[in-house]
Motif scaffolding. Sequence first.
Motif, PDB file in Angstrom:
ATOM      1  N   GLY A 196       0.800  -1.209   0.000  1.00  0.00           N
ATOM      2  CA  GLY A 196       0.000   0.000   0.000  1.00  0.00           C
ATOM      3  C   GLY A 196       0.834   1.261   0.000  1.00  0.00           C
ATOM      4  O   GLY A 196       0.583   2.200  -0.788  1.00  0.00           O
ATOM      5  N   SER A 197       1.843   1.350   0.880  1.00  0.00           N
ATOM      6  CA  SER A 197       2.672   2.564   0.926  1.00  0.00           C
ATOM      7  C   SER A 197       3.521   2.692  -0.335  1.00  0.00           C
ATOM      8  O   SER A 197       3.754   3.813  -0.824  1.00  0.00           O
ATOM      9  CB  SER A 197       3.556   2.540   2.174  1.00  0.00           C
ATOM     10  OG  SER A 197       4.317   1.353   2.248  1.00  0.00           O
ATOM     11  N   ILE A 200       2.658   6.719  -6.945  1.00  0.00           N
ATOM     12  CA  ILE A 200       1.709   7.680  -7.508  1.00  0.00           C
ATOM     13  C   ILE A 200       2.177   9.112  -7.239  1.00  0.00           C
ATOM     14  O   ILE A 200       2.050  10.012  -8.093  1.00  0.00           O
ATOM     15  CB  ILE A 200       0.303   7.435  -6.932  1.00  0.00           C
ATOM     16  CG1 ILE A 200      -0.233   6.090  -7.438  1.00  0.00           C
ATOM     17  CG2 ILE A 200      -0.645   8.568  -7.281  1.00  0.00           C
ATOM     18  CD1 ILE A 200      -1.513   5.631  -6.766  1.00  0.00           C
ATOM     19  N   ARG A 201       2.781   9.339  -6.072  1.00  0.00           N
ATOM     20  CA  ARG A 201       3.256  10.685  -5.718  1.00  0.00           C
ATOM     21  C   ARG A 201       4.495  11.095  -6.512  1.00  0.00           C
ATOM     22  O   ARG A 201       4.640  12.257  -6.877  1.00  0.00           O
ATOM     23  CB  ARG A 201       3.600  10.741  -4.228  1.00  0.00           C
ATOM     24  CG  ARG A 201       2.417  10.797  -3.302  1.00  0.00           C
ATOM     25  CD  ARG A 201       2.853  10.630  -1.850  1.00  0.00           C
ATOM     26  NE  ARG A 201       1.750  10.780  -0.931  1.00  0.00           N
ATOM     27  CZ  ARG A 201       1.530  11.854  -0.176  1.00  0.00           C
ATOM     28  NH1 ARG A 201       2.360  12.885  -0.236  1.00  0.00           N
ATOM     29  NH2 ARG A 201       0.498  11.911   0.636  1.00  0.00           N
ATOM     30  N   HIS A 202       5.393  10.139  -6.777  1.00  0.00           N
ATOM     31  CA  HIS A 202       6.712  10.518  -7.268  1.00  0.00           C
ATOM     32  C   HIS A 202       7.046  10.053  -8.688  1.00  0.00           C
ATOM     33  O   HIS A 202       8.064  10.487  -9.235  1.00  0.00           O
ATOM     34  CB  HIS A 202       7.781   9.975  -6.312  1.00  0.00           C
ATOM     35  CG  HIS A 202       7.713  10.559  -4.940  1.00  0.00           C
ATOM     36  ND1 HIS A 202       8.144  11.834  -4.636  1.00  0.00           N
ATOM     37  CD2 HIS A 202       7.233  10.035  -3.767  1.00  0.00           C
ATOM     38  CE1 HIS A 202       7.955  12.073  -3.348  1.00  0.00           C
ATOM     39  NE2 HIS A 202       7.407  11.008  -2.795  1.00  0.00           N
ATOM     40  N   ALA A 203       6.246   9.158  -9.279  1.00  0.00           N
ATOM     41  CA  ALA A 203       6.567   8.675 -10.627  1.00  0.00           C
ATOM     42  C   ALA A 203       6.348   9.775 -11.653  1.00  0.00           C
ATOM     43  O   ALA A 203       5.364  10.525 -11.591  1.00  0.00           O
ATOM     44  CB  ALA A 203       5.709   7.459 -10.964  1.00  0.00           C
ATOM     45  N   THR A 204       7.263   9.859 -12.593  1.00  0.00           N
ATOM     46  CA  THR A 204       7.157  10.855 -13.663  1.00  0.00           C
ATOM     47  C   THR A 204       5.996  10.502 -14.586  1.00  0.00           C
ATOM     48  O   THR A 204       5.847   9.353 -15.000  1.00  0.00           O
ATOM     49  CB  THR A 204       8.455  10.896 -14.488  1.00  0.00           C
ATOM     50  OG1 THR A 204       9.540  11.170 -13.612  1.00  0.00           O
ATOM     51  CG2 THR A 204       8.380  11.966 -15.575  1.00  0.00           C
ATOM     52  N   LYS A 234      -3.707   3.770  -9.791  1.00  0.00           N
ATOM     53  CA  LYS A 234      -3.473   2.761  -8.757  1.00  0.00           C
ATOM     54  C   LYS A 234      -3.207   1.393  -9.368  1.00  0.00           C
ATOM     55  O   LYS A 234      -2.323   0.659  -8.919  1.00  0.00           O
ATOM     56  CB  LYS A 234      -4.677   2.693  -7.817  1.00  0.00           C
ATOM     57  CG  LYS A 234      -4.807   3.882  -6.883  1.00  0.00           C
ATOM     58  CD  LYS A 234      -5.942   3.674  -5.885  1.00  0.00           C
ATOM     59  CE  LYS A 234      -6.019   4.840  -4.899  1.00  0.00           C
ATOM     60  NZ  LYS A 234      -7.104   4.645  -3.900  1.00  0.00           N
ATOM     61  N   ASN A 235      -3.965   1.058 -10.418  1.00  0.00           N
ATOM     62  CA  ASN A 235      -3.772  -0.253 -11.039  1.00  0.00           C
ATOM     63  C   ASN A 235      -2.409  -0.350 -11.718  1.00  0.00           C
ATOM     64  O   ASN A 235      -1.764  -1.405 -11.682  1.00  0.00           O
ATOM     65  CB  ASN A 235      -4.880  -0.530 -12.052  1.00  0.00           C
ATOM     66  CG  ASN A 235      -6.197  -0.868 -11.376  1.00  0.00           C
ATOM     67  OD1 ASN A 235      -6.213  -1.296 -10.228  1.00  0.00           O
ATOM     68  ND2 ASN A 235      -7.303  -0.671 -12.080  1.00  0.00           N
ATOM     69  N   GLN A 236      -1.970   0.733 -12.356  1.00  0.00           N
ATOM     70  CA  GLN A 236      -0.646   0.716 -12.981  1.00  0.00           C
ATOM     71  C   GLN A 236       0.446   0.561 -11.925  1.00  0.00           C
ATOM     72  O   GLN A 236       1.419  -0.182 -12.123  1.00  0.00           O
ATOM     73  CB  GLN A 236      -0.441   2.004 -13.783  1.00  0.00           C
ATOM     74  CG  GLN A 236      -1.259   2.075 -15.054  1.00  0.00           C
ATOM     75  CD  GLN A 236      -1.196   3.458 -15.702  1.00  0.00           C
ATOM     76  OE1 GLN A 236      -1.018   4.477 -15.013  1.00  0.00           O
ATOM     77  NE2 GLN A 236      -1.342   3.496 -17.015  1.00  0.00           N
ATOM     78  N   ALA A 237       0.297   1.272 -10.812  1.00  0.00           N
ATOM     79  CA  ALA A 237       1.284   1.162  -9.741  1.00  0.00           C
ATOM     80  C   ALA A 237       1.306  -0.254  -9.168  1.00  0.00           C
ATOM     81  O   ALA A 237       2.374  -0.827  -8.930  1.00  0.00           O
ATOM     82  CB  ALA A 237       0.969   2.182  -8.639  1.00  0.00           C
TER      83      ALA A 237
END
Length: 507
Positions: free
Chosen positions: A451-452, A458-462, A467-470
């Motif tokens: 989860g974290s 999501i916060r830091h990816a360019t 959510k599903n991609q992460a």
Amino acid sequence: MCQVPEEAARLLEGVGARRLRHALALLIGARSWDADALVRATAAPRRAIDALLAALGDDLDDGRIRRDRIDAYRPLTVPPLLADPVAHLLPEHAEAVAAMDELIAAAPRARTALDHVAATAETAVRRALLLGARFWLGSARLLCVGDHDLTSLAVALTHPGVEITVVDIDDRILEFIGDEAARRGLPIRCRFADLRLGLPAGARESADLVFTDPPYTPDGVALFTRRGLEGLRDRETGRVLVAYGASEGTPALALKVQEALGPLHLAYEAIWPDFNRYHGAPAIGSASDLYVLRPTSRTWKALGSAVAGTRIYTQGPQAVESPDRPVDPAVAEPADLLVGDWPKGFAPGTPRVHLATWLAKPYAGRAADVVVALPAGYNALLPRVLLASRAERVRVLTPAVLPRALKSVLAAVYHVKTEPGEIVASRVAPPGGAGAVLRYILDRPHVRVAGSWREGLIRHATGGLTKNQARARIQDAAPWLGDATVLDLPAHRLSDLPDAVRRTLDL
């Protein structure tokens, strides 16, 4: 009476002499036997075997009875002990026994401080076969509370449908089992825990069956059994199987263990004598009994009571008879919070937290400076104790040293300074890039990593991620993750974490 030495005849009398008569039957056979081999074959204590061999004197020649004396001894011999409940199944599983033989030989060496004694390959497979013969394993979940014997691998090899969780304090064992399970495609997940402090959250109420071969002290057997019960999800038909053995000459020790189990109100469904055989432990005949324990309605009420003592081993700094080494309060400077066991009267007014609470949930109060008392015998907890903190500075008073493999993970959170008898960790500013995602995970040690990690990506990816991609990236980079938290990941998975996080960003 046959014409045999008087002392040998005396040893072979009485209702308890069957093991020695079995040893005698082996000694009149075609092969040679030494004392260790006789112990393993008969489950007789080493002291009794030594006494028999000494009593036979000149009638022994090269590890067997002299040919001209065999007729004198033959009437005193007996066949093996009680019938093995699964021996008839072993021939069909010769490949599993051979595989387990190789795995046991390749496994990490035993640690005496953890009371390790390796079971034989046949024993590991027989445990698995007994589970399959006694219970329906089609969709079962098995929890191994400690698994130096690799019983998890034997069950997975013989019953592929069983989902298995291994909980252990020995990171080497967790790495070995995890790597072998991944290589063979076996459904085994590994979690770190010091069972004196509790089960990992993901292992609680997770299993239908539990297997454990605990330290053979009353508190050790009671503690591991208690953790096994806490791991049962099936409270109606679940079972806990416990391996325990004592020398035939010390029934009082077995009584103490059974008395320690008494407060748990368990029904003893079966006790198979000498079911487990070991490469070692000759004092107890290189064997132990197998207990099948069934909880009752009173068991679950008893689990709420306190566990007796944490000195559960027979050797090492946490052995039953080891002297207490209290922390010297003079070395602990004033702090906002004290973690662990501290002398009464020290730093009155300073909040205190038990180690178990510290590792189980985030500390609710504000604490910039924390001092932790981590005694000898708790070495594996050192990196977890540091990662469990949200304080600006953590000082750990301990003889332990940080594992080299985990220094890169800790560097994402702390600047660590090592002094004799203590570790001082000062929190550093969050880094950028992949380090920012890793730090986001490590700053939330009590929650599920999946989860974290997802939120951090999501916060830091360019370019942004759903959510599903992460989730898909995390599953691809760390298929071993499951429901683990930072604190119950085995050390090798913790050390893998920085590279795995980097791969999810590189994608």
